[in-house]
Design a protein around this motif. Structure first.
Motif, PDB file in Angstrom:
ATOM      1  N   ALA A  44       0.846  -1.189   0.000  1.00  0.00           N
ATOM      2  CA  ALA A  44       0.000   0.000   0.000  1.00  0.00           C
ATOM      3  C   ALA A  44       0.883   1.240   0.000  1.00  0.00           C
ATOM      4  CB  ALA A  44      -0.923   0.002   1.222  1.00  0.00           C
ATOM      5  N   ILE A  45       0.545   2.197  -0.847  1.00  0.00           N
ATOM      6  CA  ILE A  45       1.300   3.445  -0.943  1.00  0.00           C
ATOM      7  C   ILE A  45       0.322   4.603  -0.958  1.00  0.00           C
ATOM      8  CG2 ILE A  45       2.854   4.845  -2.349  1.00  0.00           C
ATOM      9  CD1 ILE A  45       4.066   2.310  -3.444  1.00  0.00           C
ATOM     10  N   ARG A  56      -4.688  22.512   8.054  1.00  0.00           N
ATOM     11  CA  ARG A  56      -3.691  21.726   7.335  1.00  0.00           C
ATOM     12  C   ARG A  56      -4.349  20.771   6.333  1.00  0.00           C
ATOM     13  NH1 ARG A  56       0.046  17.193   7.982  1.00  0.00           N
ATOM     14  NH2 ARG A  56       2.032  17.775   7.085  1.00  0.00           N
ATOM     15  N   PRO A  57      -5.017  21.288   5.311  1.00  0.00           N
ATOM     16  CA  PRO A  57      -5.641  20.410   4.315  1.00  0.00           C
ATOM     17  C   PRO A  57      -4.616  19.533   3.617  1.00  0.00           C
ATOM     18  CG  PRO A  57      -5.617  22.693   3.572  1.00  0.00           C
ATOM     19  CD  PRO A  57      -5.195  22.715   4.998  1.00  0.00           C
ATOM     20  N   ARG A  58      -4.981  18.247   3.446  1.00  0.00           N
ATOM     21  CA  ARG A  58      -4.096  17.268   2.828  1.00  0.00           C
ATOM     22  C   ARG A  58      -4.880  16.513   1.767  1.00  0.00           C
ATOM     23  NH1 ARG A  58      -4.275  17.409   8.083  1.00  0.00           N
ATOM     24  NH2 ARG A  58      -5.481  15.508   8.403  1.00  0.00           N
ATOM     25  N   PHE A  59      -4.228  16.196   0.653  1.00  0.00           N
ATOM     26  CA  PHE A  59      -4.917  15.480  -0.417  1.00  0.00           C
ATOM     27  C   PHE A  59      -3.884  14.749  -1.260  1.00  0.00           C
ATOM     28  CE2 PHE A  59      -3.944  19.765  -1.750  1.00  0.00           C
ATOM     29  CZ  PHE A  59      -3.346  19.595  -2.992  1.00  0.00           C
ATOM     30  N   GLY A  60      -4.348  13.731  -1.983  1.00  0.00           N
ATOM     31  CA  GLY A  60      -3.441  12.984  -2.835  1.00  0.00           C
ATOM     32  C   GLY A  60      -4.083  11.712  -3.352  1.00  0.00           C
ATOM     33  N   THR A  61      -3.252  10.728  -3.628  1.00  0.00           N
ATOM     34  CA  THR A  61      -3.719   9.449  -4.154  1.00  0.00           C
ATOM     35  C   THR A  61      -3.168   8.315  -3.297  1.00  0.00           C
ATOM     36  OG1 THR A  61      -1.830   9.216  -5.661  1.00  0.00           O
ATOM     37  CG2 THR A  61      -3.791  10.333  -6.502  1.00  0.00           C
ATOM     38  N   GLU A  62      -3.828   7.173  -3.346  1.00  0.00           N
ATOM     39  CA  GLU A  62      -3.355   5.978  -2.669  1.00  0.00           C
ATOM     40  C   GLU A  62      -3.715   4.757  -3.487  1.00  0.00           C
ATOM     41  OE1 GLU A  62      -5.327   5.962   1.126  1.00  0.00           O
ATOM     42  OE2 GLU A  62      -6.987   4.766   0.359  1.00  0.00           O
ATOM     43  N   SER A  63      -2.964   3.684  -3.288  1.00  0.00           N
ATOM     44  CA  SER A  63      -3.241   2.445  -4.010  1.00  0.00           C
ATOM     45  C   SER A  63      -2.796   1.260  -3.164  1.00  0.00           C
ATOM     46  CB  SER A  63      -2.519   2.424  -5.358  1.00  0.00           C
ATOM     47  OG  SER A  63      -1.116   2.519  -5.170  1.00  0.00           O
ATOM     48  N   THR A  64      -3.468   0.144  -3.362  1.00  0.00           N
ATOM     49  CA  THR A  64      -3.126  -1.105  -2.683  1.00  0.00           C
ATOM     50  C   THR A  64      -3.081  -2.219  -3.725  1.00  0.00           C
ATOM     51  OG1 THR A  64      -4.233  -0.380  -0.654  1.00  0.00           O
ATOM     52  CG2 THR A  64      -3.753  -2.730  -0.871  1.00  0.00           C
ATOM     53  N   ILE A  65      -1.946  -2.887  -3.808  1.00  0.00           N
ATOM     54  CA  ILE A  65      -1.777  -3.996  -4.743  1.00  0.00           C
ATOM     55  C   ILE A  65      -1.729  -5.289  -3.941  1.00  0.00           C
ATOM     56  CG2 ILE A  65      -0.316  -5.001  -6.528  1.00  0.00           C
ATOM     57  CD1 ILE A  65       0.746  -2.211  -7.092  1.00  0.00           C
ATOM     58  N   LYS A  66      -2.631  -6.218  -4.258  1.00  0.00           N
ATOM     59  CA  LYS A  66      -2.719  -7.487  -3.544  1.00  0.00           C
ATOM     60  C   LYS A  66      -2.283  -8.636  -4.443  1.00  0.00           C
ATOM     61  CE  LYS A  66      -6.521  -5.940  -0.594  1.00  0.00           C
ATOM     62  NZ  LYS A  66      -7.895  -6.233  -0.105  1.00  0.00           N
ATOM     63  N   VAL A  67      -1.628  -9.624  -3.848  1.00  0.00           N
ATOM     64  CA  VAL A  67      -1.196 -10.794  -4.614  1.00  0.00           C
ATOM     65  C   VAL A  67      -2.369 -11.749  -4.787  1.00  0.00           C
ATOM     66  CG1 VAL A  67       1.154 -10.612  -3.722  1.00  0.00           C
ATOM     67  CG2 VAL A  67      -0.490 -12.059  -2.550  1.00  0.00           C
ATOM     68  N   SER A  68      -2.263 -12.603  -5.762  1.00  0.00           N
ATOM     69  CA  SER A  68      -3.297 -13.613  -5.983  1.00  0.00           C
ATOM     70  C   SER A  68      -3.078 -14.797  -5.047  1.00  0.00           C
ATOM     71  CB  SER A  68      -3.265 -14.086  -7.437  1.00  0.00           C
ATOM     72  OG  SER A  68      -1.994 -14.635  -7.751  1.00  0.00           O
ATOM     73  N   THR A  69      -4.172 -15.408  -4.624  1.00  0.00           N
ATOM     74  CA  THR A  69      -4.146 -16.578  -3.758  1.00  0.00           C
ATOM     75  C   THR A  69      -5.102 -17.617  -4.338  1.00  0.00           C
ATOM     76  OG1 THR A  69      -5.946 -15.778  -2.354  1.00  0.00           O
ATOM     77  CG2 THR A  69      -3.714 -15.085  -1.769  1.00  0.00           C
ATOM     78  N   PRO A  70      -5.086 -18.841  -3.813  1.00  0.00           N
ATOM     79  CA  PRO A  70      -6.027 -19.850  -4.305  1.00  0.00           C
ATOM     80  C   PRO A  70      -7.490 -19.447  -4.173  1.00  0.00           C
ATOM     81  CG  PRO A  70      -4.261 -20.902  -3.069  1.00  0.00           C
ATOM     82  CD  PRO A  70      -4.091 -19.429  -2.887  1.00  0.00           C
ATOM     83  N   SER A  71      -7.805 -18.553  -3.219  1.00  0.00           N
ATOM     84  CA  SER A  71      -9.193 -18.162  -2.996  1.00  0.00           C
ATOM     85  C   SER A  71      -9.531 -16.764  -3.484  1.00  0.00           C
ATOM     86  CB  SER A  71      -9.518 -18.257  -1.496  1.00  0.00           C
ATOM     87  OG  SER A  71      -8.660 -17.419  -0.751  1.00  0.00           O
ATOM     88  N   ALA A  72      -8.527 -15.986  -3.911  1.00  0.00           N
ATOM     89  CA  ALA A  72      -8.775 -14.615  -4.371  1.00  0.00           C
ATOM     90  C   ALA A  72      -7.886 -14.308  -5.563  1.00  0.00           C
ATOM     91  CB  ALA A  72      -8.524 -13.617  -3.243  1.00  0.00           C
ATOM     92  N   ALA A  73      -8.399 -13.461  -6.463  1.00  0.00           N
ATOM     93  CA  ALA A  73      -7.674 -13.151  -7.698  1.00  0.00           C
ATOM     94  C   ALA A  73      -6.617 -12.077  -7.527  1.00  0.00           C
ATOM     95  CB  ALA A  73      -8.669 -12.706  -8.768  1.00  0.00           C
ATOM     96  N   GLY A  74      -6.567 -11.411  -6.376  1.00  0.00           N
ATOM     97  CA  GLY A  74      -5.611 -10.338  -6.199  1.00  0.00           C
ATOM     98  C   GLY A  74      -6.083  -9.080  -6.905  1.00  0.00           C
ATOM     99  N   PRO A  79      -5.957   0.171  -9.017  1.00  0.00           N
ATOM    100  CA  PRO A  79      -6.151   0.333  -7.574  1.00  0.00           C
ATOM    101  C   PRO A  79      -6.054   1.777  -7.100  1.00  0.00           C
ATOM    102  CG  PRO A  79      -3.891  -0.323  -8.006  1.00  0.00           C
ATOM    103  CD  PRO A  79      -4.569  -0.211  -9.352  1.00  0.00           C
ATOM    104  N   LEU A  80      -6.103   2.750  -8.008  1.00  0.00           N
ATOM    105  CA  LEU A  80      -5.904   4.142  -7.638  1.00  0.00           C
ATOM    106  C   LEU A  80      -7.146   4.732  -6.981  1.00  0.00           C
ATOM    107  CD1 LEU A  80      -3.820   6.460  -7.847  1.00  0.00           C
ATOM    108  CD2 LEU A  80      -5.002   7.170  -9.936  1.00  0.00           C
TER     109      LEU A  80
END
Length: 213
Positions: A44-45, A56-74, A79-80
């Motif tokens: 996650a970034i 102090r207003p803050r803004f931007g982007t975030e993303s989470t990259i997940k690996v694939s598993t036998p039960s989930a496609a990742g 992911p933005l």
């Protein structure tokens, strides 16, 4: 988008950690925000800007990259996400923050009002509480109304935190969990979580690397 392999995620997480070792870490009060958090299962970034203005207003982007598993496609879609935060009130050990989160790819969006404050703070540790109310739109277009209540106890001598939380969701049963987190050098944290206490308890252990600079 193709799902990343477990080895690929580990390499990216290791690269982020190595980069953090040659970058001067800040206290999080500068204009540029960068937070990287990685584990064997995901990366996650969050990046953004903080303006030197009231609240102090803050803004931007975030993303989470997940690996694939036998039960989930990742990760199979972009992911933005877009995020923003504004401090309505801060001082005296308490803070009230307005937060926004939107996913352009799915149309999901949330607005959250979060209030946190210290109930006890001394040389041994601290006790703090956080209350959050969220409202928005889910990925399926349905409305989302969520209330969260968290209580945490930090033990300075052990560099550890014991926390508990309850979540009320208009689309899910009441849920509660307990968390024990131990922070190690180099930004490494170990977390043991006992979740779904109101339904079927589930235990898991996570290890992550968190860096800010």
């Amino acid at each position: 988008m193709m799902s990343l392999s477990r080895t690929g995620i580990r390499r990216v997480a290791l690269s982020a950690w190595l980069l953090s070792q040659v970058t001067v870490a800040s206290a999080g009060e500068g204009p540029f925000l960068w937070v990287a958090s990685g584990s064997p299962d995901d990366l996650a970034i969050r990046t953004g800007l903080a303006l030197d203005l009231p609240g102090r207003p803050r803004f931007g982007t975030e993303s989470t990259i997940k690996v694939s598993t036998p039960s989930a496609a990742g990760t199979v879609s972009p992911p933005l996400r877009m995020w923003g935060e504004y401090d309505l009130l801060k001082g005296g050990g308490a803070a009230t923050t307005l937060a926004l989160l939107a996913n352009p790819a799915t149309g999901a969006a949330r607005a959250a009002l979060r209030q946190s404050g210290a109930l006890l703070d001394n040389d041994m540790g601290s006790v703090s509480a956080t209350r959050t109310i969220e409202a928005g739109r889910r990925t399926d277009g349905e409305p989302a109304y969520i209330a969260r209540q968290d209580l945490s106890m930090a033990f300075r001598a052990f560099n550890a935190t014991l926390a508990g939380g309850v979540v009320m969701d208009n689309k899910a049963p009441l849920s509660a969990e307990l968390r024990l987190e131990k922070r190690l050098p180099l930004g490494i944290s170990l977390k043991a979580t006992l979740s779904d206490l109101a339904q079927e308890p589930n235990a898991r252990l996570d290890a992550r690397i968190d860096r800010r600079w």
